[in-house]
Design an enzyme around this catalytic site. Structure first.
Site, PDB file in Angstrom:
ATOM      1  N   LYS A   1     -13.728  74.478  14.644  1.00  0.00           N
ATOM      2  CA  LYS A   1     -12.527  73.838  14.108  1.00  0.00           C
ATOM      3  C   LYS A   1     -12.215  74.432  12.743  1.00  0.00           C
ATOM      4  CE  LYS A   1     -11.080  69.167  12.644  1.00  0.00           C
ATOM      5  NZ  LYS A   1     -11.493  67.734  12.639  1.00  0.00           N
TER       6      LYS A   1
ATOM      7  N   LYS B   1     -10.239  74.271  17.758  1.00  0.00           N
ATOM      8  CA  LYS B   1      -9.433  73.171  17.253  1.00  0.00           C
ATOM      9  C   LYS B   1      -8.886  73.501  15.865  1.00  0.00           C
ATOM     10  CE  LYS B   1      -9.620  68.269  15.899  1.00  0.00           C
ATOM     11  NZ  LYS B   1     -10.432  67.026  15.878  1.00  0.00           N
TER      12      LYS B   1
ATOM     13  N   ASP C   1     -17.176  65.647  15.036  1.00  0.00           N
ATOM     14  CA  ASP C   1     -16.611  66.717  14.221  1.00  0.00           C
ATOM     15  C   ASP C   1     -17.429  66.826  12.935  1.00  0.00           C
ATOM     16  OD1 ASP C   1     -14.688  66.260  16.220  1.00  0.00           O
ATOM     17  OD2 ASP C   1     -13.052  66.899  14.923  1.00  0.00           O
TER      18      ASP C   1
END
Length: 318
Positions: free
Chosen positions: A218, A254, A155
């Site tokens: 995300k 996400k 991430d």
């Protein structure tokens, strides 16, 4: 098997002509919340599906091997044995989508899950999370360290300065290098939507991240003042849909930050279904970054089955 997004050549024309109608976004979100809802008889099933898409996360300053062990145990056994039996879920068959930790804790998580015999991905934040305020060289080295330690998902955080300043080519080039550093590990690009000023910037940053080869986009680090909102989520979903229409590749989504309740999960899953379809109700294309959410899901599942909320000491340890 979903084909991985390889990225495409930078298309600044597409990026620069993109505009978001804020009022239309607001109206669409309100329409989803008022016109679409999970039927009462299906809520139990949807909450169980919600568990499968959680990236169970610990990003605390006092993280240590014992914290990570407990996190992995909860990811592998997210519900109590009694509740699993009542729901007719074989113990060990239900697990979260991943566990997410700092790079220094990846090896602990990888070893723990291996020893437990569970095929749960280890995700790691990287690139000087949450600010991203360091040289590109250092950020790339952190990615490589996390991957070498066993992370299967990374991430990363984008450089918000470049996005806010409209320096899209520089941002694209940085993300391409990050994608290379990830190797076989999937890259989830955190846009930090609360710091991008406008929904149009959120849309453009989403396109740049996907063009550079992101496997997921995300919303947030969870550390910003504004984190995941359905408005930002809708804009990112529309960018995912446009990218899929143009390239044929599906990119995951996400949301993270502030998603704490079962009702939150149902709203996000409804958004996914209405905007992107049923494929986006699976962990291959949808994850929720959360730490406290799982406890609320278990308490609500217990209430629906037994008519009472389980006590904290009756739930798997966080």
């Amino acid at each position: 098997m979903i084909e991985r997004n390889p990225g495409i050549r930078l298309d600044l024309g597409w990026v620069n002509r993109s505009r978001v109608n804020d009022q239309a976004v607001k109206k669409r979100v309100e329409d989803i919340l008022t016109s679409y809802s999970v039927q009462e008889e299906n809520k139990l099933d949807w909450m169980v599906r919600g568990i499968r898409v959680i990236d169970l996360t610990t990003l605390a300053g006092d993280d240590c091997p014992s914290n990570v062990y407990r996190l992995c145990s909860k990811a592998a056994y997210p519900l109590s044995e009694n509740l699993s039996k009542t729901l007719d879920i074989p113990v060990g068959s239900l697990k979260t989508g991943a566990v997410c930790v700092y790079p220094s804790r990846v090896a602990d998580a990888f070893k723990t899950l291996n020893n437990m015999g569970f095929d749960i991905n280890v995700a790691s934040v990287a690139t000087c999370f949450p600010s991203g305020q360091s040289s590109l060289e250092i950020r790339l080295e952190e990615i490589k360290f996390a991957v070498k330690s066993g992370a299967k998902e990374i991430d990363i955080v984008i450089n918000r300065e470049l996005a806010i300043g409209g320096r899209w080519e520089e941002l694209f080039n940085e993300l391409v290098e990050m994608r290379k550093a990830c190797g076989e590990a999937h890259m989830k690009s955190i846009l930090a939507v609360g710091e991008l000023s406008t929904l149009t910037n959120v849309y453009k940053a989403s396109l740049i991240a996907m063009m550079a080869g992101s496997d997921f986009i995300k919303t947030s680090t969870g550390k910003e003042t504004v984190n995941a909102t359905l408005y930002n989520g809708l804009v990112m979903c529309r960018a995912i849909r446009a990218y899929n229409f143009k390239t044929g590749y599906k990119v995951g989504f996400k949301p993270a930050g502030g998603i704490r309740t079962s009702n939150d999960v149902l709203q996000w899953m409804t958004l996914m279904k209405e905007e992107l379809g049923d494929d986006y109700l699976t962990p291959h294309l949808f994850r929720i970054g959360a730490s406290a959410l799982l406890n609320d899901l278990e308490r609500n599942l217990s209430n629906r089955i037994t008519g009472g909320y389980c006590l904290s000491e009756e739930m798997p340890m966080a």
